[in-house]
Design a protein around this motif. Sequence first.
Motif, PDB file in Angstrom:
ATOM      1  N   TYR A   7       0.978  -1.351   0.009  1.00 63.59           N
ATOM      2  CA  TYR A   7       0.070  -0.013   0.222  1.00 63.59           C
ATOM      3  C   TYR A   7       0.756   1.206  -0.064  1.00 63.59           C
ATOM      4  O   TYR A   7       1.779   1.381   0.931  1.00 63.59           O
ATOM      5  CB  TYR A   7      -1.057   0.100   1.375  1.00 63.59           C
ATOM      6  CG  TYR A   7      -1.555   1.289   1.311  1.00 63.59           C
ATOM      7  CD1 TYR A   7      -2.678   1.540   0.393  1.00 63.59           C
ATOM      8  CD2 TYR A   7      -1.490   2.300   2.138  1.00 63.59           C
ATOM      9  CE1 TYR A   7      -3.371   2.710   0.353  1.00 63.59           C
ATOM     10  CE2 TYR A   7      -2.164   3.438   2.224  1.00 63.59           C
ATOM     11  CZ  TYR A   7      -3.244   3.754   1.362  1.00 63.59           C
ATOM     12  OH  TYR A   7      -3.957   4.920   1.388  1.00 63.59           O
ATOM     13  N   ASP A  37      -3.261   4.934  -3.328  1.00 64.54           N
ATOM     14  CA  ASP A  37      -4.304   6.311  -3.084  1.00 64.54           C
ATOM     15  C   ASP A  37      -3.391   7.545  -3.649  1.00 64.54           C
ATOM     16  O   ASP A  37      -2.278   7.738  -2.753  1.00 64.54           O
ATOM     17  CB  ASP A  37      -4.712   6.303  -1.728  1.00 64.54           C
ATOM     18  CG  ASP A  37      -5.969   5.401  -1.581  1.00 64.54           C
ATOM     19  OD1 ASP A  37      -6.968   5.314  -2.532  1.00 64.54           O
ATOM     20  OD2 ASP A  37      -5.927   4.767  -0.465  1.00 64.54           O
ATOM     21  N   SER A  46     -11.649   6.259   5.574  1.00 69.19           N
ATOM     22  CA  SER A  46     -11.773   5.530   4.414  1.00 69.19           C
ATOM     23  C   SER A  46     -10.942   6.124   3.337  1.00 69.19           C
ATOM     24  O   SER A  46     -11.211   7.254   2.754  1.00 69.19           O
ATOM     25  CB  SER A  46     -13.290   5.497   4.093  1.00 69.19           C
ATOM     26  OG  SER A  46     -13.510   4.916   2.953  1.00 69.19           O
ATOM     27  N   ARG A  47     -10.349   5.275   2.791  1.00 69.11           N
ATOM     28  CA  ARG A  47      -9.424   5.671   1.538  1.00 69.11           C
ATOM     29  C   ARG A  47      -9.757   4.357   0.431  1.00 69.11           C
ATOM     30  O   ARG A  47      -9.564   3.369   0.826  1.00 69.11           O
ATOM     31  CB  ARG A  47      -7.937   5.515   1.989  1.00 69.11           C
ATOM     32  CG  ARG A  47      -7.704   6.958   2.779  1.00 69.11           C
ATOM     33  CD  ARG A  47      -6.408   6.774   3.296  1.00 69.11           C
ATOM     34  NE  ARG A  47      -6.690   6.080   4.822  1.00 69.11           N
ATOM     35  CZ  ARG A  47      -5.651   5.803   5.534  1.00 69.11           C
ATOM     36  NH1 ARG A  47      -4.291   6.095   5.243  1.00 69.11           N
ATOM     37  NH2 ARG A  47      -5.790   5.116   6.647  1.00 69.11           N
ATOM     38  N   PRO A  48     -10.064   4.783  -0.713  1.00 70.41           N
ATOM     39  CA  PRO A  48     -10.475   3.685  -1.584  1.00 70.41           C
ATOM     40  C   PRO A  48      -9.647   2.647  -1.980  1.00 70.41           C
ATOM     41  O   PRO A  48      -9.943   1.430  -1.518  1.00 70.41           O
ATOM     42  CB  PRO A  48     -10.787   4.347  -2.980  1.00 70.41           C
ATOM     43  CG  PRO A  48     -10.989   5.992  -2.380  1.00 70.41           C
ATOM     44  CD  PRO A  48     -10.214   6.005  -1.355  1.00 70.41           C
ATOM     45  N   ASP A  51      -8.797   0.614   1.246  1.00 65.82           N
ATOM     46  CA  ASP A  51      -9.863  -0.233   1.664  1.00 65.82           C
ATOM     47  C   ASP A  51      -9.745  -1.395   0.799  1.00 65.82           C
ATOM     48  O   ASP A  51     -10.177  -2.750   1.192  1.00 65.82           O
ATOM     49  CB  ASP A  51     -11.399   0.272   1.421  1.00 65.82           C
ATOM     50  CG  ASP A  51     -11.516   1.476   2.436  1.00 65.82           C
ATOM     51  OD1 ASP A  51     -10.800   1.450   3.466  1.00 65.82           O
ATOM     52  OD2 ASP A  51     -12.426   2.451   2.252  1.00 65.82           O
ATOM     53  N   ARG A  52      -9.436  -1.289  -0.491  1.00 68.87           N
ATOM     54  CA  ARG A  52      -9.380  -2.630  -1.298  1.00 68.87           C
ATOM     55  C   ARG A  52      -8.267  -3.587  -0.965  1.00 68.87           C
ATOM     56  O   ARG A  52      -8.343  -4.621  -0.783  1.00 68.87           O
ATOM     57  CB  ARG A  52      -9.054  -2.149  -2.773  1.00 68.87           C
ATOM     58  CG  ARG A  52     -10.381  -1.446  -3.408  1.00 68.87           C
ATOM     59  CD  ARG A  52     -10.162  -1.438  -4.783  1.00 68.87           C
ATOM     60  NE  ARG A  52      -9.813  -2.653  -5.476  1.00 68.87           N
ATOM     61  CZ  ARG A  52      -9.097  -2.549  -6.559  1.00 68.87           C
ATOM     62  NH1 ARG A  52      -8.395  -1.564  -7.053  1.00 68.87           N
ATOM     63  NH2 ARG A  52      -8.781  -3.688  -7.179  1.00 68.87           N
ATOM     64  N   LEU A  54      -7.151  -3.946   2.332  1.00 71.14           N
ATOM     65  CA  LEU A  54      -7.467  -4.558   3.448  1.00 71.14           C
ATOM     66  C   LEU A  54      -8.602  -5.606   2.965  1.00 71.14           C
ATOM     67  O   LEU A  54      -8.602  -6.844   3.386  1.00 71.14           O
ATOM     68  CB  LEU A  54      -8.317  -3.611   4.300  1.00 71.14           C
ATOM     69  CG  LEU A  54      -7.457  -2.608   5.082  1.00 71.14           C
ATOM     70  CD1 LEU A  54      -8.337  -1.818   5.866  1.00 71.14           C
ATOM     71  CD2 LEU A  54      -6.208  -3.232   5.671  1.00 71.14           C
ATOM     72  N   ASP A  55      -9.446  -5.486   2.021  1.00 67.70           N
ATOM     73  CA  ASP A  55     -10.407  -6.548   1.526  1.00 67.70           C
ATOM     74  C   ASP A  55      -9.336  -7.652   0.842  1.00 67.70           C
ATOM     75  O   ASP A  55     -10.030  -8.867   1.034  1.00 67.70           O
ATOM     76  CB  ASP A  55     -11.314  -5.902   0.556  1.00 67.70           C
ATOM     77  CG  ASP A  55     -12.383  -5.056   1.020  1.00 67.70           C
ATOM     78  OD1 ASP A  55     -12.413  -5.121   2.140  1.00 67.70           O
ATOM     79  OD2 ASP A  55     -13.212  -4.276   0.389  1.00 67.70           O
ATOM     80  N   PHE A  81      -6.574  -0.347  13.474  1.00 66.20           N
ATOM     81  CA  PHE A  81      -6.360  -0.760  12.428  1.00 66.20           C
ATOM     82  C   PHE A  81      -5.421  -2.140  12.825  1.00 66.20           C
ATOM     83  O   PHE A  81      -5.624  -3.174  12.256  1.00 66.20           O
ATOM     84  CB  PHE A  81      -5.269  -0.159  11.487  1.00 66.20           C
ATOM     85  CG  PHE A  81      -4.637  -0.732  10.254  1.00 66.20           C
ATOM     86  CD1 PHE A  81      -5.338  -1.225   9.208  1.00 66.20           C
ATOM     87  CD2 PHE A  81      -3.240  -0.986  10.324  1.00 66.20           C
ATOM     88  CE1 PHE A  81      -4.811  -2.019   8.208  1.00 66.20           C
ATOM     89  CE2 PHE A  81      -2.642  -1.683   9.422  1.00 66.20           C
ATOM     90  CZ  PHE A  81      -3.396  -2.106   8.371  1.00 66.20           C
ATOM     91  N   GLU A  84      -7.770  -4.849  13.668  1.00 70.42           N
ATOM     92  CA  GLU A  84      -8.482  -5.345  12.400  1.00 70.42           C
ATOM     93  C   GLU A  84      -7.406  -6.399  11.700  1.00 70.42           C
ATOM     94  O   GLU A  84      -8.008  -7.540  11.317  1.00 70.42           O
ATOM     95  CB  GLU A  84      -8.770  -4.166  11.516  1.00 70.42           C
ATOM     96  CG  GLU A  84      -9.702  -4.589  10.193  1.00 70.42           C
ATOM     97  CD  GLU A  84      -9.909  -3.405   9.464  1.00 70.42           C
ATOM     98  OE1 GLU A  84     -10.236  -3.669   8.266  1.00 70.42           O
ATOM     99  OE2 GLU A  84     -10.039  -2.325   9.716  1.00 70.42           O
TER     100      GLU A  84
END
Length: 193
Positions: A7, A37, A46-48, A51-52, A54-55, A81, A84
Amino acid sequence: MSKLIGYARVSTRQQSTDRQQADLLAAGVRRDDLYVDQGVSGARASRPQFDRALDALVEGDTLVITTLDRLGRSTQNMLAFADELRSIGAGLRVLNLGGGDVDTATPMGSMLFTIMAALAQMEHEIKRERITDSIIKRREAGKDLGGRPRRVTDSQIKSAVRLVKGGEPAAQVARDLGMSRATFYRRSRALAD
């Protein structure tokens, strides 16, 4: 099979993630597993692409970042985080900490992560104080603060004022200059002072 998920993030569109991406690829992250990002503040929860990333993490995977501040700005957010990551069984690797994995599931790794998150937040706050102090000092000294250069020169404003005094509607003159009427009046008053 465990994977390395990379990331990278920069806060403004003018900044580049090239160095971060090169470091992540050199650390073994595959290009397909790299999430970036561009122009997204670390203050946002939330950062697009984050988030991806993390998914994409599953148990046994490791999230790789160049510096801890890429995750966020507050210790509280970073600790949430870490929880998580722990809940999905994923690890964290921070390259500027020597590149070793910070296993947030162990007491030692959790402590190290907490300390580093607190230091990253402190560093951000110190940097913000310095910037604020610099702006105040430059303003007091009457120095330029930078910013966007003016597109309309003072001589163009003076010519426009003459047109308005000659009977042209101020709204039309301002529109021809590419500015609002309020901006035209403000700039006119500033030149009159």
